[in-house]
Design a protein around this motif. Structure first.
Motif, mmCIF file in Angstrom:
data_model
loop_
_atom_site.group_PDB
_atom_site.id
_atom_site.type_symbol
_atom_site.label_atom_id
_atom_site.label_comp_id
_atom_site.label_asym_id
_atom_site.label_seq_id
_atom_site.Cartn_x
_atom_site.Cartn_y
_atom_site.Cartn_z
ATOM 1 N N VAL A 1 -5.246 8.855 1.027
ATOM 2 C CA VAL A 1 -3.901 8.959 0.448
ATOM 3 C C VAL A 1 -3.957 8.823 -1.076
ATOM 4 C CG1 VAL A 1 -1.642 7.814 0.325
ATOM 5 C CG2 VAL A 1 -2.766 8.136 2.537
ATOM 6 N N GLY B 1 0.858 -1.182 0.000
ATOM 7 C CA GLY B 1 0.000 0.000 0.000
ATOM 8 C C GLY B 1 0.887 1.221 0.000
ATOM 9 N N ASN B 2 0.513 2.216 0.826
ATOM 10 C CA ASN B 2 1.354 3.401 0.836
ATOM 11 C C ASN B 2 2.494 3.290 1.841
ATOM 12 O OD1 ASN B 2 -0.974 3.730 2.614
ATOM 13 N ND2 ASN B 2 -0.154 5.749 3.077
ATOM 14 N N ARG C 1 1.585 2.988 8.550
ATOM 15 C CA ARG C 1 0.523 3.410 7.640
ATOM 16 C C ARG C 1 -0.745 2.556 7.758
ATOM 17 N NH1 ARG C 1 3.888 6.979 7.601
ATOM 18 N NH2 ARG C 1 4.659 8.043 5.735
ATOM 19 N N GLY C 2 -0.703 1.518 8.607
ATOM 20 C CA GLY C 2 -1.894 0.671 8.780
ATOM 21 C C GLY C 2 -1.921 -0.536 7.855
ATOM 22 N N THR D 1 -4.379 -4.151 8.137
ATOM 23 C CA THR D 1 -5.359 -4.313 7.042
ATOM 24 C C THR D 1 -5.204 -5.679 6.374
ATOM 25 O OG1 THR D 1 -5.383 -1.935 6.756
ATOM 26 C CG2 THR D 1 -6.256 -3.249 4.930
ATOM 27 N N LEU E 1 -7.994 0.348 3.272
ATOM 28 C CA LEU E 1 -7.271 0.520 4.540
ATOM 29 C C LEU E 1 -8.035 1.571 5.364
ATOM 30 C CD1 LEU E 1 -3.404 0.844 4.833
ATOM 31 C CD2 LEU E 1 -4.954 2.165 6.274
ATOM 32 N N PRO E 2 -8.794 1.120 6.376
ATOM 33 C CA PRO E 2 -9.631 2.060 7.135
ATOM 34 C C PRO E 2 -8.802 2.808 8.180
ATOM 35 C CG PRO E 2 -10.027 -0.194 7.850
ATOM 36 C CD PRO E 2 -8.957 -0.275 6.818
ATOM 37 N N PRO E 3 -9.294 3.984 8.604
ATOM 38 C CA PRO E 3 -8.508 4.839 9.509
ATOM 39 C C PRO E 3 -8.123 4.153 10.820
ATOM 40 C CG PRO E 3 -10.628 5.876 8.916
ATOM 41 C CD PRO E 3 -10.568 4.594 8.194
ATOM 42 N N ASN F 1 -7.126 1.255 11.333
ATOM 43 C CA ASN F 1 -5.927 0.415 11.203
ATOM 44 C C ASN F 1 -4.635 1.224 11.217
ATOM 45 O OD1 ASN F 1 -7.204 -1.992 11.317
ATOM 46 N ND2 ASN F 1 -7.332 -2.300 9.097
ATOM 47 N N ARG F 2 -4.737 2.488 10.809
ATOM 48 C CA ARG F 2 -3.554 3.370 10.954
ATOM 49 C C ARG F 2 -3.252 3.551 12.440
ATOM 50 N NH1 ARG F 2 -5.812 6.862 6.880
ATOM 51 N NH2 ARG F 2 -6.680 8.091 8.583
ATOM 52 N N ASP G 1 -5.471 3.113 1.141
ATOM 53 C CA ASP G 1 -5.925 4.210 2.002
ATOM 54 C C ASP G 1 -6.502 5.258 1.052
ATOM 55 O OD1 ASP G 1 -6.057 6.619 3.460
ATOM 56 O OD2 ASP G 1 -4.518 5.916 4.858
#
Ligand code: GDP
Ligand code: IMO
Ligand code: MG
Length: 428
Positions: A78, A36-37, A130-131, A135, A105-107, A109-110, A75
């Protein structure tokens, strides 16, 4: 009709973004298949630097369709920030396609990624925060949210409710954080739905049809072989499969359709985050490599740990991925050393290991056995043929190819798009 996998050999940041960009002239689709990010890919075009996280590197090339595959975790905030930032710089992102099966990727999980790391203390992984890990854990636990859920509010609400039963217990009772409400999560996610809708497709179908039509597809991995959750230095890894096998599951393309596996390998080694690193240089030499190579993370800005090339890892990457071609990057960074060590095997408690040891304990005990290569001086960033390199640099490239066991088909000599020595065609 080639489908080509492009992945990292070591612990990430090998220059995959630049290598993908190098291919883009002859490619129709570039697919991000994992991660992901947490990823950060730098591409330098005409002196302009672009840092990509969620978007496939192919987005910078006109005529290439960038695809975010089902294996990615997204996310959404992002994603749109990255799209807007590129558009503001004049990059056309309108061709982007996103898999309906990719996970959101929900908030929460960050938040969980960060607090779990804090609770782990000295056993932390050094994640990018970054979660991404939580996720993928949700995906495997079957409480994840997918892109397609954004288009059925009832289902989305049910899934968020289901996920929050566990997440709020964790957030409040274990980690002393505030609970989140179903409404706030659903509202935030739905706020992206309409903008996303035109991009969403069955990407497996799209890519298999593209291959049937004779199109060229590059499957671009984030992270790298030793960060693979199965084949890397577990538990100091990411939570996806950045290796060649992961490209098939993460893009929905069957293994028999893969025609080549390009493995990007730095001419030395770097690692961000915690975990074992046999050839790490903790003194002045490491500081020098970090400075010469500009080794600071694109995503978190953390200084990267630096060390010499490890041919045991190179051979392992060939074995795990079925490497058909190496792209050897950052050779220019090694100019100016009298002698350049390369790890050829490990000494593990007095026993020589020519291959990756079987256990984590052995790898933690591994001491590098070095072979020393003559260094070279001067700026080699203008080299465009192997013959332009100093003889010692050519010998280094030849030796790395020999030790790692796959052909080096291109050599990077600088960050720019043009700073490359092509040795043989990467798409054949
Ligand atoms: P990725 O995550 O694998 O895409 O790699 P990163 O972008 O995180 O890190 C690679 C860094 O090396 C970036 O700053 C690139 O611009 C730079 N780079 C890539 N290839 C070369 C090269 O051959 N020489 C030099 N000096 N820099 C390079
Ligand atoms: P690219 O694609 C280097 C590392 C993190 C941490 C571990 C787990 O730019 O090569 P995560 O946030 O994924 O749960 O963190 O993996 N890591 C990377 N290191 N390059 C990357 O991506 C990385 N993505 C994750 O530092 O050690
Ligand atoms: Mg990177």
């Amino acid at each position: 009709m080639p489908a080509i996998v492009l992945i990292g050999a070591q612990w990430g940041d090998e220059g995959k973004g630049k290598a993908t960009d190098l291919l883009s002239g002859s490619v129709d689709y570039v697919v991000k298949f994992n991660g992901g990010n947490n990823a950060g890919h730098t591409v330098v075009i005409d002196g302009e630097t672009y840092a990509l996280h969620l978007l496939p590197s192919g987005i910078l090339s006109s005529g290439v369709v960038p695809v975010i595959g089902n294996g990615v975790v997204i996310d959404l905030g992002v994603l749109f920030e990255e799209i807007d930032a590129l558009e503001a710089r004049g990059v056309d992102t309108s061709a982007l396609i996103v898999s309906a099966n990719a996970h959101i990727l929900p908030p929460y999980n960050r938040t969980l990624d960060k607090v779990v790391e804090r609770f782990l203390g000295s056993r932390r992984i050094g994640t990018t925060g970054r979660g991404v890990g939580p996720t993928y854990a949700d995906k495997m636990s079957r409480v994840g949210l997918r892109i397609q859920d954004l288009f059925d509010e009832k289902i989305l609400r049910q899934k968020v409710e289901g996920a929050l039963v566990q997440k709020n217990q964790l957030l409040v009772k274990v980690f002393n954080r505030r609970a989140v409400t179903v409404d706030e999560i659903v509202d935030e996610l739905l706020s992206y739905a309409e903008r996303l809708r035109p991009m969403v497709r069955d990407t497996s179908l799209l890519l298999c049809q593209a291959l049937d039509d004779g199109r060229n597809v590059v499957l671009e991995g984030g992270q790298a072989t030793l960060l693979d959750v199965d084949h890397g230095t577990y538990p100091f890894v990411t939570s996806s499969n950045p290796t060649a096998g992961g490209a098939c599951t993460g893009a929905g393309i069957p293994p028999a359709r893969i025609d080549g596996v390009i493995t990007v390998m730095k001419a030395y080694t770097t690692r961000v985050g915690e975990g074992p690193f046999p050839t790490e240089l903790t003194g002045a030499d490491g500081v020098r490599l970090r400075k010469d190579g500009g080794e600071f993370g694109v995503t978190t800005g953390r200084p990267r740990r630096c060390g010499w090339l490890d041919a045991v890892i190179g051979r392992y990457a060939v074995r795990i991925n079925g490497t058909t071609d190496f792209v050897l990057t950052k050779l220019d960074v090694l100019s100016g050393w009298d002698s350049i060590p390369v790890c050829v095997a490990y000494d593990v408690d007095g026993v020589r290991h020519d291959e990756m040891p079987m256990t984590q304990t052995e790898f933690h005990h591994a001491k590098p056995i070095y072979e020393y290569f003559e260094g070279w001086d001067g700026d080699i960033s203008g080299a465009r043929r192997l013959a332009d390199l100093p003889a010692a640099a050519r010998r280094y490239v030849d030796a790395v190819e020999e030790m790692c066991g796959a052909p080096i088909s291109a050599v990077g000599v600088g960050p720019g798009r043009e700073s490359i020595i092509p040795v043989r065609d990467l798409i054949r």
